[in-house]
Design a protein around this motif. Structure first.
Motif, PDB file in Angstrom:
ATOM      1  N   ASP A 109       0.840  -1.198   0.000  1.00 37.11           N
ATOM      2  CA  ASP A 109       0.000   0.000   0.000  1.00 37.11           C
ATOM      3  C   ASP A 109       0.876   1.250   0.000  1.00 37.11           C
ATOM      4  O   ASP A 109       2.094   1.182   0.188  1.00 37.11           O
ATOM      5  N   HIS A 110       0.238   2.415  -0.211  1.00 31.39           N
ATOM      6  CA  HIS A 110       1.040   3.627  -0.381  1.00 31.39           C
ATOM      7  C   HIS A 110       1.738   4.053   0.902  1.00 31.39           C
ATOM      8  O   HIS A 110       2.721   4.807   0.848  1.00 31.39           O
ATOM      9  N   GLY A 111       1.260   3.592   2.057  1.00 29.94           N
ATOM     10  CA  GLY A 111       1.964   3.875   3.296  1.00 29.94           C
ATOM     11  C   GLY A 111       3.332   3.225   3.341  1.00 29.94           C
ATOM     12  O   GLY A 111       4.200   3.641   4.115  1.00 29.94           O
ATOM     13  N   ILE A 112       3.522   2.225   2.497  1.00 24.88           N
ATOM     14  CA  ILE A 112       4.800   1.520   2.431  1.00 24.88           C
ATOM     15  C   ILE A 112       5.631   1.994   1.250  1.00 24.88           C
ATOM     16  O   ILE A 112       6.773   2.438   1.402  1.00 24.88           O
ATOM     17  N   TRP A 113       5.052   1.929   0.046  1.00 30.10           N
ATOM     18  CA  TRP A 113       5.902   2.180  -1.122  1.00 30.10           C
ATOM     19  C   TRP A 113       6.281   3.647  -1.301  1.00 30.10           C
ATOM     20  O   TRP A 113       7.349   3.943  -1.852  1.00 30.10           O
ATOM     21  N   VAL A 114       5.459   4.562  -0.824  1.00 33.56           N
ATOM     22  CA  VAL A 114       5.811   5.979  -0.982  1.00 33.56           C
ATOM     23  C   VAL A 114       7.111   6.293  -0.242  1.00 33.56           C
ATOM     24  O   VAL A 114       7.999   6.963  -0.778  1.00 33.56           O
ATOM     25  N   ILE A 115       7.250   5.791   0.988  1.00 28.43           N
ATOM     26  CA  ILE A 115       8.478   6.094   1.740  1.00 28.43           C
ATOM     27  C   ILE A 115       9.654   5.246   1.264  1.00 28.43           C
ATOM     28  O   ILE A 115      10.773   5.739   1.156  1.00 28.43           O
ATOM     29  N   LEU A 116       9.402   3.970   0.955  1.00 24.97           N
ATOM     30  CA  LEU A 116      10.508   3.113   0.532  1.00 24.97           C
ATOM     31  C   LEU A 116      11.054   3.526  -0.825  1.00 24.97           C
ATOM     32  O   LEU A 116      12.245   3.375  -1.106  1.00 24.97           O
ATOM     33  N   ARG A 117      10.178   4.044  -1.674  1.00 27.77           N
ATOM     34  CA  ARG A 117      10.633   4.498  -2.994  1.00 27.77           C
ATOM     35  C   ARG A 117      11.616   5.662  -2.861  1.00 27.77           C
ATOM     36  O   ARG A 117      12.502   5.829  -3.710  1.00 27.77           O
TER      37      ARG A 117
END
Length: 258
Positions: A109-117
């Protein structure tokens, strides 16, 4: 190699396209941390009464938001999963009598990939996503994070992704932080500096402006803090790495726990 546990605010999904001080901080943080063997993320955007975790070899990218520019829906973050890490996590949950359900095909979800990206743009570190349960007590949430604390010694980066002040009904166009939001963040900072679990577990009664900062309909963004803290229970040292605000009260902060 023992890694810290982190609480990271993921802000608005638009962070995926933005370039600001917080984005540059996350990029730098990824460069400065020792390279993890794997990443386990408790996400505010996976709120479930059962403890769940992904058990995939590959992840899709969830675009779990609406009304954003079309460019947002074209972004992918093709991080691999780790069946091995998922099994290690499940073993630790089981040893502490916590039943966990493995999920396949969910994606990140975006809570994960936004920061990891931002932190790991090459998407070359395997990721396991974990749910939170906003209806559990803070003590229970903390204890679940503590079950995974030894993984930090094995090169696993444990992250709680959410937001300490995340009330979308209170945001407005302003470059300056609202006083009430800053007061809540500073109260949390004082308790974290002393690792005062007694006060933190009763934040809803003790913290100033708690009902605005953590509304009843938005606790899932606050509680990843306790999961991340629990993962550092053996050291109990907290350090604020970054603090800023968007839209008057949307708190962008990062805490490191060791």
């Amino acid at each position: 190699m023992t890694l810290p546990a982190l609480f990271i605010a993921h802000g608005s999904p638009m962070m995926a396209l933005e370039d600001n001080e917080y984005i540059r901080f996350l990029e730098q943080l990824g460069r400065e941390l020792p390279t993890p063997r794997g990443i386990a993320v408790f996400s505010a955007h996976w709120d479930d009464p059962d403890q769940r975790l992904t058990e995939d070899a590959e992840h899709g990218t969830m675009h779990d938001f609406y009304g954003f520019p079309e460019e947002m829906y074209q972004i992918t973050y093709p991080a691999k999963g780790s069946v091995e890490l998922a099994a290690q996590i499940r073993e630790r949950f089981s040893a502490n009598n916590l039943h966990a359900k493995a999920v396949t095909g969910r994606g990140l979800d975006h809570g994960i990939w936004v920061i990891l990206r931002k932190m790991y743009p090459d998407a070359n570190i395997p990721v396991v996503a974990l749910s939170v349960d906003s209806k559990r007590s803070p003590r229970e949430q903390y204890s679940i994070g503590r079950m995974l604390s030894d993984l930090r010694e094995e090169g696993i980066l444990i992250i709680g992704s959410g937001g300490l002040v995340h009330n979308l009904r209170m945001v407005h166009k302003s470059d300056e932080p609202d006083a009430w939001a800053a007061a809540f963040d500073e109260w949390i900072a004082e308790q974290l500096s002393e690792w005062n679990l007694h006060n933190l577990f009763a934040y809803d009664k003790k913290a100033p402006h708690a009902s605005d900062a953590v509304p009843s309909y938005g606790r899932e963004h606050f509680v990843p803090l306790f999961y991340a803290m629990g993962a550092a229970d053996n050291g109990r040292k907290a350090k604020r790495l970054f603090q800023s605000y968007q839209y008057g009260s949307l708190s962008l902060n990062c805490w490191s726990f060791e």
